[in-house]
Motif scaffolding. Structure first.
Motif, PDB file in Angstrom:
ATOM      1  N   ALA A 266       0.823  -1.208   0.000  1.00  0.00           N
ATOM      2  CA  ALA A 266       0.000   0.000   0.000  1.00  0.00           C
ATOM      3  C   ALA A 266       0.859   1.261   0.000  1.00  0.00           C
ATOM      4  CB  ALA A 266      -0.939   0.003   1.200  1.00  0.00           C
ATOM      5  N   THR A 267       1.993   1.222   0.725  1.00  0.00           N
ATOM      6  CA  THR A 267       2.841   2.412   0.857  1.00  0.00           C
ATOM      7  C   THR A 267       4.147   2.300   0.094  1.00  0.00           C
ATOM      8  OG1 THR A 267       3.894   1.545   2.865  1.00  0.00           O
ATOM      9  CG2 THR A 267       1.870   2.834   3.134  1.00  0.00           C
ATOM     10  N   ASP A 268       4.473   1.102  -0.406  1.00  0.00           N
ATOM     11  CA  ASP A 268       5.738   0.840  -1.080  1.00  0.00           C
ATOM     12  C   ASP A 268       6.907   1.198  -0.162  1.00  0.00           C
ATOM     13  OD1 ASP A 268       7.216  -0.160  -3.200  1.00  0.00           O
ATOM     14  OD2 ASP A 268       7.494   1.811  -4.117  1.00  0.00           O
ATOM     15  N   GLY A 269       6.730   0.877   1.111  1.00  0.00           N
ATOM     16  CA  GLY A 269       7.759   1.181   2.093  1.00  0.00           C
ATOM     17  C   GLY A 269       8.088  -0.026   2.943  1.00  0.00           C
ATOM     18  N   VAL A 270       9.161   0.115   3.702  1.00  0.00           N
ATOM     19  CA  VAL A 270       9.622  -0.918   4.626  1.00  0.00           C
ATOM     20  C   VAL A 270       9.588  -0.337   6.037  1.00  0.00           C
ATOM     21  CG1 VAL A 270      11.583  -2.351   5.304  1.00  0.00           C
ATOM     22  CG2 VAL A 270      11.072  -2.017   2.889  1.00  0.00           C
TER      23      VAL A 270
END
Length: 380
Positions: A266-270
């Motif tokens: 959803a956020t393309d984050g880690v």
């Protein structure tokens, strides 16, 4: 006619003639603009990633009753700190005391039956040896003895169960921490394992901060570490600093605990998780913070002060430098991370360049200027 008027003209005419012989008079030289410059040098650059974060509790426990009944007492102050094992609620214990007494009576009766059954079994063992009783009677007596012992074990279990239920009428804190509001009052009826918790306890010291980092930045960092352009800080000692919503720095330094191995689609984050001491309770769950994560050191980085970097009409970074013969040159830049109040320069500038940091508005490319060295320090 030798009047004063004609004498003045006589002296003026030779002056004009002399000027004509010597050529046109020279115009005064324009004054050079003065600019402040910084000489750029290579040096170690610490990469600090500034990332958004949310404070989360170290431990969280919803308090629910294990037995049913009416609450007869609440023994804590909402919002206070409680210790693990502390009694929070008291459920009416009378029914559970009665159940325990009944179970203990049944256990005593079962134990008495064991004595009788064992005596009969022992007596029949001697009689069957001399054929005084039938073998079947002895087998029945032996089975009755075994059943009596089994009943004792069963009743002992019932006593343990009722004793546990009685202990559960005192609802205790499962963990130490800050307790929230009570959802029920004295007189309320509760049921075992009900969906709605009676209250919630959160451990706030130490405390976690969940940090979100774009997956592309993680990939770039791994590539830089693999290429050797950045030296890692060591997985177990990576420091983390916090900036609060007020802009103040938090007075405790945290340590990175782990990096999630899955990218949030959803956020393309880690998600990174850091742990901090919170002795004063300043950090609260849900609070927004800015985390500064030490991600490594670039041994040979080139930094340019941000006041010497401008943007063109396309928003691309540019800079003015003093080149040969004191002439102003325009450079197009490619910048990397922002390190405090300086930019990490990837392309466009080189060690030894004299970057104009003061007086840019007074000059343009091609002008010849006078330099004044300026000393700037890395801030933040």
């Amino acid at each position: 006619m030798n009047t004063p008027r004609f004498r003045a003209l006589w002296f003026f005419i030779p002056a004009i003639a002399l000027a004509a012989c010597n050529g046109t008079a020279k115009a005064p030289q324009p004054q050079r603009a003065e600019v402040g410059t910084v000489e750029l040098k290579l040096g170690p650059v610490t990469h600090i990633a500034e990332l958004p974060g949310r404070v989360t509790p170290y431990e969280t426990s919803d308090v629910r009753p294990q037995v049913g009944g009416v609450i007869v007492a609440r023994r804590f102050v909402e919002g206070a700190d409680v210790a693990a094992g502390q009694i929070l609620y008291q459920i009416e214990p009378a029914p559970y005391r009665a159940a325990l007494a009944q179970a203990q009576g049944l256990l005593a009766s079962a134990k008495a039956n064991v004595v009788t059954a064992k005596a009969k079994s022992d007596r029949y063992a001697g009689l069957v040896a001399i054929n005084a009783v039938a073998r079947q009677e002895y087998d029945d007596a032996l089975a009755a003895y075994g059943q009596a012992e089994a009943l004792v074990a069963q009743q002992a279990g019932a006593v343990d169960t009722t004793r546990i239920n009685l202990a559960w009428t005192s609802v205790r804190a499962p963990i130490s921490g800050r307790i929230g509001a009570s959802t029920l009052t004295v007189g309320a009826l509760v049921t075992p394992g009900q969906a709605a918790p009676l209250t919630t306890i959160q451990r706030l010291d130490p405390i976690y901060v969940d940090i979100a980092q774009p997956a592309v930045d993680v990939l770039k960092l791994k590539q830089a570490l693999a290429a050797g352009t950045i030296a890692g800080a060591g997985a177990s000692t990576i420091p983390v600093w916090l900036k609060l919503e007020t802009g103040a720095l938090y007075d405790q330094t945290g340590v990175l605990q782990f990096t999630d191995v899955t990218v949030n689609q959803a956020t393309d984050g880690v998600t990174l998780k850091a742990i901090f001491r919170n002795p004063a309770g300043l950090l609260l769950p849900g609070m927004f913070v800015e985390a500064q994560v030490h991600q490594g050191v670039e041994p040979h980085g080139l930094l340019a002060p941000e006041q010497g970097v401008a943007r063109d009409e396309k928003g691309l970074p540019t800079a003015l430098v003093v080149g040969r013969a004191g002439r102003v040159e325009m450079r197009s830049l490619e910048t990397g991370a922002e390190i405090g109040n300086w930019w990490l320069v990837v392309k466009g500038l080189a060690p030894g360049d004299h970057l104009i940091v003061e007086g840019q508005q007074k000059v343009k490319p091609g002008d010849v200027v006078t330099e004044r060295p300026v000393t700037l320090k890395l801030a933040g």
